[in-house]
Design an enzyme around this catalytic site. Structure first.
Site, PDB file in Angstrom:
ATOM      1  CB  CYS A  85     -17.446  84.313 -34.396  1.00 42.04           C
ATOM      2  SG  CYS A  85     -17.776  85.895 -33.616  1.00 42.04           S
ATOM      3  CG  HIS A 201     -22.017  83.064 -35.525  1.00 38.90           C
ATOM      4  ND1 HIS A 201     -21.350  82.305 -34.596  1.00 38.90           N
ATOM      5  CD2 HIS A 201     -21.690  84.346 -35.270  1.00 38.90           C
ATOM      6  CE1 HIS A 201     -20.646  83.103 -33.805  1.00 38.90           C
ATOM      7  NE2 HIS A 201     -20.835  84.339 -34.192  1.00 38.90           N
ATOM      8  CD  GLU A 203     -22.427  78.959 -35.367  1.00 44.65           C
ATOM      9  OE1 GLU A 203     -22.079  79.108 -36.556  1.00 44.65           O
ATOM     10  OE2 GLU A 203     -21.916  79.602 -34.430  1.00 44.65           O
TER      11      GLU A 203
END
Lengths: 227, 80
Positions: A85, A201, A203
């Site tokens: 990002c 993302h 994560e």
């Protein structure tokens, strides 16, 4: 395996990344942007967020941070670097990966789950991953990938497109493009494929009760490939 | 010495903000516009007194930070 996550003023996904890396076995260290060096690492991550408040252009200030000299040297000598990002925006501003990230086509901040198709598995990031399509989360205002025609030709000739936005079956068509990116590009590599920049993302997809598990697949695979 | 710089998006780069401003102006009755493009403007005050040297320095700043040459052009306005 050792990793470093760089925290810039305004980073806000750095701790999520720390949690994800540790969950899958990395010994992770957080590194402040104003340090000159990071500890010996097998992976360096530039996390998401709004470094320097997105002043001037997203990622432009962070790309000139003190720590970035070491990150650039590490990347240029073949070190594995991942920018997620805002981290992707920082990577394009350093020139480590080609192109730029413009304002989303419809001027909306987009925050939702998307599917991405893995375009190239001949690299540390996606080698040995069984899935061809992953469900990740995106949250950005400037994710509209753009490059010149010449750059696009070079990127395609060198198979540098890492992932494209698609539907759950891997169909990468304009209707599944959330932000106006050229050719639905969601992530790209440098020429040598040791650097990956992507808007989604992983994560945020490491816990089935919160989100999904495709991030778990990604990190598990990544640490195994680095061993 | 003060030097001004204007950064504009290159012609073939989509400018969604400019487009929305255009539409809004159109809605306000300014309906004879062909296009609106949004850019950035900088005023840089330098201790350098030699206009040529100051301009060269600002040009370097444009290339290294102020503009992203993949999508933007810069124009340095004469030193005052």
């Amino acid at each position: 395996m050792k990793s470093s996550v760089i925290t810039f003023p305004g980073s806000n996904c750095d701790r999520d990344m720390d949690v994800a890396l540790k969950k899958f076995g990395f010994k992770n260290k957080m590194v402040w942007h104003n340090d000159a060096e990071f500890p010996k690492s097998d992976l360096v991550v530039l996390p998401g967020g709004f470094s320097y408040g997105d002043y001037l252009r997203c990622g432009s200030m962070a790309s000139k941070s003190k720590i970035m000299k070491s990150v650039i040297n590490f990347a240029n000598s073949g070190g594995i670097v991942m920018g997620i990002c805002n981290g992707f925006q920082i990577l394009v501003e350093t020139g480590l990966v080609p192109g730029v990230l413009l304002r989303n086509k419809y001027l909306e901040f987009i925050c939702k789950n998307v599917f991405v198709k893995i375009n190239n598995k001949q690299n540390t990031f996606f080698k040995n991953i069984d899935n061809n399509v992953l469900e990740f989360h995106i949250a950005h205002n400037e994710g509209n990938y753009f490059c010149t025609k010449d750059q696009l030709k070079e990127i395609e000739d060198n198979e540098q497109v890492a992932i494209n936005y698609c539907d759950k079956d891997g169909k990468s068509e304009e209707q599944f493009n959330p932000n106006g990116s050229i050719k639905n590009i969601a992530g790209i590599f440098n020429k040598k494929k040791n650097i990956l920049g992507m808007m989604p993302h992983p994560e945020r997809m490491i816990d089935p009760s919160l989100s999904g598990e495709d991030g778990s697949l990604f990190f598990n695979n990544l640490i195994n490939n680095l061993k | 010495m003060k030097i001004s710089v204007i950064i504009t998006l290159k012609k073939d780069v989509l400018d969604p903000q400019g487009k929305v401003i255009h539409q809004t102006l159109d809605g306000m009755g300014f309906n004879d516009l062909n296009e609106v493009r949004q850019g950035k403007y900088f005023e840089i005050e330098t201790k350098e007194s030699d206009p040529k040297k100051a301009k060269d320095k600002v040009e370097e700043m444009c290339k290294k930070l102020l503009a992203n040459l993949v999508i933007e052009n810069y124009k340095i306005i004469d030193a005052q």
